[in-house]
Scaffold this motif. Structure first.
Motif, PDB file in Angstrom:
ATOM      1  N   ALA A 204     -18.399   3.631 -55.012  1.00  0.00           N
ATOM      2  CA  ALA A 204     -17.505   4.157 -53.976  1.00  0.00           C
ATOM      3  C   ALA A 204     -16.587   3.051 -53.455  1.00  0.00           C
ATOM      4  O   ALA A 204     -15.383   3.276 -53.246  1.00  0.00           O
ATOM      5  CB  ALA A 204     -18.330   4.754 -52.833  1.00  0.00           C
ATOM      6  N   LYS A 205     -17.130   1.856 -53.252  1.00  0.00           N
ATOM      7  CA  LYS A 205     -16.335   0.735 -52.766  1.00  0.00           C
ATOM      8  C   LYS A 205     -15.247   0.360 -53.770  1.00  0.00           C
ATOM      9  O   LYS A 205     -14.146  -0.056 -53.398  1.00  0.00           O
ATOM     10  CB  LYS A 205     -17.251  -0.464 -52.528  1.00  0.00           C
ATOM     11  N   LEU A 206     -15.547   0.562 -55.031  1.00  0.00           N
ATOM     12  CA  LEU A 206     -14.580   0.296 -56.094  1.00  0.00           C
ATOM     13  C   LEU A 206     -13.436   1.308 -56.088  1.00  0.00           C
ATOM     14  O   LEU A 206     -12.395   1.076 -56.691  1.00  0.00           O
ATOM     15  CB  LEU A 206     -15.303   0.311 -57.446  1.00  0.00           C
ATOM     16  N   GLY A 207     -13.647   2.444 -55.424  1.00  0.00           N
ATOM     17  CA  GLY A 207     -12.635   3.494 -55.393  1.00  0.00           C
ATOM     18  C   GLY A 207     -12.708   4.429 -56.573  1.00  0.00           C
ATOM     19  O   GLY A 207     -11.765   5.182 -56.834  1.00  0.00           O
ATOM     20  N   ALA A 208     -13.850   4.405 -57.280  1.00  0.00           N
ATOM     21  CA  ALA A 208     -13.970   5.210 -58.496  1.00  0.00           C
ATOM     22  C   ALA A 208     -14.475   6.626 -58.236  1.00  0.00           C
ATOM     23  O   ALA A 208     -14.275   7.511 -59.075  1.00  0.00           O
ATOM     24  CB  ALA A 208     -14.919   4.526 -59.482  1.00  0.00           C
ATOM     25  N   LEU A 209     -15.130   6.868 -57.098  1.00  0.00           N
ATOM     26  CA  LEU A 209     -15.791   8.147 -56.861  1.00  0.00           C
ATOM     27  C   LEU A 209     -14.929   9.112 -56.050  1.00  0.00           C
ATOM     28  O   LEU A 209     -14.154   8.706 -55.185  1.00  0.00           O
ATOM     29  CB  LEU A 209     -17.109   7.930 -56.112  1.00  0.00           C
ATOM     30  N   SER A 210     -15.128  10.388 -56.321  1.00  0.00           N
ATOM     31  CA  SER A 210     -14.536  11.419 -55.472  1.00  0.00           C
ATOM     32  C   SER A 210     -15.154  11.342 -54.085  1.00  0.00           C
ATOM     33  O   SER A 210     -16.350  11.074 -53.933  1.00  0.00           O
ATOM     34  CB  SER A 210     -14.791  12.805 -56.062  1.00  0.00           C
TER      35      SER A 210
END
Length: 409
Positions: A204-210
């Motif tokens: 999530a921190k990476l910005g990969a998740l919905s």
């Protein structure tokens, strides 16, 4: 001897997924086209608190051995899927020459949950509290090793780690082992189980998740205009591969032919794909070349389709350029979420089932493609289609690209 007899056949398949812990349940869930994502208690309080988790199966009971206590969750999944695949192939470890049986198993992360649990013990009670089995339980090759033990497979035993392409890489490597004569049977696939707060929070921190926390079942939307990231999943899938002539000689049933496999590396960025998909195209073209196919002969594509803005745009560019005849496209991650290292193997199983059944499962949550996405995506309901040849795409962090070319047996 025909060309089919000189190739590599898929003779058995097994899998454990969030949509089902056996082939019929999995296929029914995939064809239903509804995401199985839901809120997970262990993830409560995180920015992303939902995922696609495996339920409805007692993993310890399914493994059914005294040694289950030494296995991390991803290893249990791998052992269960491998046993299913071997049984489906009509084979038995009691009846084969184990020195000619290889295992190739893709894992991306390994037993991170075991590591986290032991780190807590270290902080709370000191080094004496750490399990003596921490190392053999957490290392990524634990799954390949335990599958080899369970199957009495004494041939090459390898663990491939190409991130989200790991399962597909394992299948490609297994094909090479067979065609080079290093083994006669290869059990290959992938496994992953990392639905822990640390790993989910990191993605999530990476910005990969919905971040659609109010609508988990609508979050994974491959190729949709409003996609915003992938949904984490877990699972395992294994395929039994044999040289086609050997399979037929023993009376085995080739379920499909693995006609070709190709790999490449973007060598550009650790997490972002090459925008125009030229690196990925190199892998697809290598698979087609090995299969002896022209692009126009491909009827269907099982897309990597992560539901992230970058991947889906790249994959659309690749497919549109290389396959202008518009083969049908599906993307199982809409239903299953992204099972990371297991994804390529699970999607290989789905591709074989499409060849067998003449049915393409729909992409979950896809109502309309963005402007400029000229793909023939299957949506809403399964599509009846006579599929003779299909390609399955897998791409991973690090720029890893793998394509598998399957042909109806």
């Amino acid at each position: 001897m025909t060309q089919d007899d000189t190739g590599v056949a898929v003779t058995g398949m097994g899998l454990v997924t969030p949509a089902g812990a056996d082939e019929p349940t999995f296929w029914a869930g995939l064809c239903a086209g509804r995401s199985v994502a839901r809120s997970i208690d262990e993830l409560a309080g995180l920015p992303v608190d939902f995922a696609c988790r495996i339920d409805g199966i007692d993993l310890d009971q399914a493994v059914g051995e005294r040694t289950v206590w030494r296995m991390a969750r991803f290893v249990k999944l791998a052992v269960i899927a491998a046993r299913q695949a071997v049984a489906d192939a009509g084979l038995s470890p009691a009846g084969w020459d184990g020195s000619r049986v290889g295992v190739v198993l893709g894992v991306g992360v390994g037993g991170v949950s075991v590591l986290i649990d032991n780190l807590r013990k270290l902080d709370d009670a000191g080094p004496e509290a750490i399990s003596p089995l921490l190392v053999p339980m957490m290392i990524p090759n634990a799954a390949a090793g335990e599958v080899a033990i369970a199957l009495r497979a004494h041939g090459p035993s390898l663990a491939t780690a190409t991130a989200c392409a790991s399962g597909a890489t394992a299948i490609a490597v297994a094909r090479d082992l067979l065609t080079s004569g290093r083994c006669d049977i290869a059990v290959a696939g992938g496994a992953e189980a990392v639905l822990t707060p640390l790993v989910v929070a990191a993605f999530a921190k990476l910005g990969a998740l919905s971040t659609r926390t109010a609508d988990p079942a609508g979050a994974s939307r491959p190729f949709a205009a409003d996609r915003d990231g992938f949904v984490m999943g877990e699972g395992a899938a294994m395929l039994v591969l044999e040289r086609t002539a050997d399979a037929r000689a023993r009376g085995g049933r080739p379920r499909a032919l693995l006609a070709g496999a190709g790999s490449s590396t973007d060598a550009r960025h650790p997490t972002a794909p090459e925008p125009d998909g030229r690196g990925a195209q190199q892998a697809v073209e290598a698979a087609l070349d090995q299969a002896g196919w022209a692009p126009r002969e491909v009827d269907h594509i099982n897309a990597h389709g992560t539901s992230t803005p970058l991947n889906d745009a790249m994959e659309t560019a690749l497919v549109s350029r290389l396959f202008p005849h518009r083969p049908s496209v599906t993307a199982p991650k809409g239903v299953l979420g992204h099972t990371l290292a297991a994804a390529g193997a699970i999607e290989a199983v789905a591709t074989v089932l499409t060849l067998e059944h003449g049915v393409v499962p729909p992409i979950a949550n896809l109502d309309a493609l963005p402007d400029g996405f000229g793909l023939d995506c299957v949506t809403k309901e399964p599509r009846r289609q006579d599929v003779e040849r299909a390609v399955s795409h897998s791409f991973g962090f690090g720029g890893h690209n793998v394509a598998l070319a399957f042909e109806r047996a």
